[in-house]
Design a protein around this motif. Sequence first.
Motif, PDB file in Angstrom:
ATOM      1  N   ALA A 189       0.819  -1.215   0.000  1.00  0.00           N
ATOM      2  CA  ALA A 189       0.000   0.000   0.000  1.00  0.00           C
ATOM      3  C   ALA A 189       0.851   1.262   0.000  1.00  0.00           C
ATOM      4  O   ALA A 189       0.390   2.331  -0.423  1.00  0.00           O
ATOM      5  CB  ALA A 189      -0.931  -0.006   1.211  1.00  0.00           C
ATOM      6  N   ARG A 190       2.086   1.164   0.438  1.00  0.00           N
ATOM      7  CA  ARG A 190       2.968   2.331   0.521  1.00  0.00           C
ATOM      8  C   ARG A 190       3.600   2.668  -0.816  1.00  0.00           C
ATOM      9  O   ARG A 190       4.067   3.795  -1.023  1.00  0.00           O
ATOM     10  CB  ARG A 190       4.063   2.053   1.563  1.00  0.00           C
ATOM     11  N   PHE A 191       3.608   1.722  -1.748  1.00  0.00           N
ATOM     12  CA  PHE A 191       4.330   1.930  -3.003  1.00  0.00           C
ATOM     13  C   PHE A 191       3.836   3.150  -3.769  1.00  0.00           C
ATOM     14  O   PHE A 191       4.620   3.908  -4.335  1.00  0.00           O
ATOM     15  CB  PHE A 191       4.221   0.686  -3.887  1.00  0.00           C
ATOM     16  N   LEU A 192       2.515   3.350  -3.815  1.00  0.00           N
ATOM     17  CA  LEU A 192       1.963   4.461  -4.586  1.00  0.00           C
ATOM     18  C   LEU A 192       2.397   5.816  -4.034  1.00  0.00           C
ATOM     19  O   LEU A 192       2.382   6.812  -4.765  1.00  0.00           O
ATOM     20  CB  LEU A 192       0.430   4.384  -4.609  1.00  0.00           C
TER      21      LEU A 192
ATOM     22  N   PHE B 290      14.971  -2.353  -7.662  1.00  0.00           N
ATOM     23  CA  PHE B 290      13.670  -2.504  -7.014  1.00  0.00           C
ATOM     24  C   PHE B 290      12.651  -1.513  -7.570  1.00  0.00           C
ATOM     25  O   PHE B 290      11.485  -1.878  -7.789  1.00  0.00           O
ATOM     26  CB  PHE B 290      13.814  -2.322  -5.503  1.00  0.00           C
ATOM     27  N   THR B 291      13.055  -0.258  -7.787  1.00  0.00           N
ATOM     28  CA  THR B 291      12.099   0.704  -8.332  1.00  0.00           C
ATOM     29  C   THR B 291      11.695   0.336  -9.758  1.00  0.00           C
ATOM     30  O   THR B 291      10.540   0.531 -10.148  1.00  0.00           O
ATOM     31  CB  THR B 291      12.688   2.128  -8.294  1.00  0.00           C
TER      32      THR B 291
ATOM     33  N   GLY C 105       3.579  -2.606 -12.080  1.00  0.00           N
ATOM     34  CA  GLY C 105       2.509  -1.624 -12.104  1.00  0.00           C
ATOM     35  C   GLY C 105       2.199  -0.999 -10.759  1.00  0.00           C
ATOM     36  O   GLY C 105       1.137  -0.405 -10.593  1.00  0.00           O
ATOM     37  N   SER C 106       3.108  -1.114  -9.807  1.00  0.00           N
ATOM     38  CA  SER C 106       2.860  -0.560  -8.482  1.00  0.00           C
ATOM     39  C   SER C 106       3.106   0.941  -8.429  1.00  0.00           C
ATOM     40  O   SER C 106       2.555   1.636  -7.574  1.00  0.00           O
ATOM     41  CB  SER C 106       3.745  -1.259  -7.442  1.00  0.00           C
ATOM     42  N   ILE C 107       3.975   1.441  -9.301  1.00  0.00           N
ATOM     43  CA  ILE C 107       4.215   2.873  -9.412  1.00  0.00           C
ATOM     44  C   ILE C 107       4.220   3.240 -10.891  1.00  0.00           C
ATOM     45  O   ILE C 107       4.409   2.381 -11.753  1.00  0.00           O
ATOM     46  CB  ILE C 107       5.546   3.291  -8.752  1.00  0.00           C
ATOM     47  N   VAL C 108       4.002   4.516 -11.158  1.00  0.00           N
ATOM     48  CA  VAL C 108       3.970   4.993 -12.544  1.00  0.00           C
ATOM     49  C   VAL C 108       5.303   5.623 -12.918  1.00  0.00           C
ATOM     50  O   VAL C 108       5.877   5.344 -13.976  1.00  0.00           O
ATOM     51  CB  VAL C 108       2.827   6.003 -12.750  1.00  0.00           C
ATOM     52  N   ASP C 109       5.830   6.488 -12.045  1.00  0.00           N
ATOM     53  CA  ASP C 109       7.079   7.182 -12.330  1.00  0.00           C
ATOM     54  C   ASP C 109       8.269   6.254 -12.097  1.00  0.00           C
ATOM     55  O   ASP C 109       8.271   5.445 -11.164  1.00  0.00           O
ATOM     56  CB  ASP C 109       7.223   8.408 -11.433  1.00  0.00           C
ATOM     57  N   ASP C 110       9.266   6.399 -12.941  1.00  0.00           N
ATOM     58  CA  ASP C 110      10.483   5.605 -12.794  1.00  0.00           C
ATOM     59  C   ASP C 110      11.377   6.279 -11.762  1.00  0.00           C
ATOM     60  O   ASP C 110      12.141   7.186 -12.075  1.00  0.00           O
ATOM     61  CB  ASP C 110      11.202   5.498 -14.140  1.00  0.00           C
ATOM     62  N   LEU C 111      11.273   5.829 -10.532  1.00  0.00           N
ATOM     63  CA  LEU C 111      12.050   6.419  -9.444  1.00  0.00           C
ATOM     64  C   LEU C 111      13.516   6.036  -9.498  1.00  0.00           C
ATOM     65  O   LEU C 111      14.324   6.544  -8.709  1.00  0.00           O
ATOM     66  CB  LEU C 111      11.459   6.001  -8.091  1.00  0.00           C
TER      67      LEU C 111
END
Length: 226
Positions: A158-161, A194-195, A202-208
């Motif tokens: 839940a923290r990924f977003l 990991f990012t 699909g857990s995040i949109v931006d490439d961190l």
Amino acid sequence: MTANAYFTLPKVLRRLHEGPLGDYVDLYAAQLLREGHCYQSGTRCIRIVGDFSQWLARKHFNINDVDESLVGQYLRFRTQYQRPFCSDRPALCRLLGLLRQIDAIAPQTIIPPKPLEQIEQDFEHYLLRERGLSQTTAIRHRPPLRKFLQECCREGTARFLRLSSEDIVRFIADHAHDHSPRTARSMCWTLRAFTRYLVYRGSIVDDLAAAVRCSQCAELAIRTTA
């Protein structure tokens, strides 16, 4: 085939057949022979099984009590008076497998991993299957990832977003000097991988991962404390 293939002294054989595991020592020896264990390997495996059986008897355990937890208790006890060998635990795990094949003990209880442990396992599977890394290389990611998850993702997936580049830069700044510059670079490598994995699933949109490549992070990763 029996334990006679590895031991000949009657006194030793009698001792090996004592305790709750005594009835299974010959089956265990036969399995070792089928697997091609040499004399040194076979005798060491059988001796630790015999010692485990003696310990069970002293603690008043029976065959129905034997499982991974009891093996762990015994090995912790054993380290108090003998230097552990890397083959000790595998030898007893082989025994557990044999006992389960013949229904002498209960099937293994599968304990589901905790949320953060599940994230670690899923990431490792990704490295092995999708990235083609070796098991040894994938394992190196475990310590820095575990620390990152504990500090930045305690709530789990839940923290990924809500992850941001600031979170990653702050984490690197806090830990860049924990160990050597090489370890710091390895930590950055783990966070980049990991990012990218989070983007892949699909857990995040931006490439961190870009945050880890920034000049500030690179400097923090290689600079040593004065």
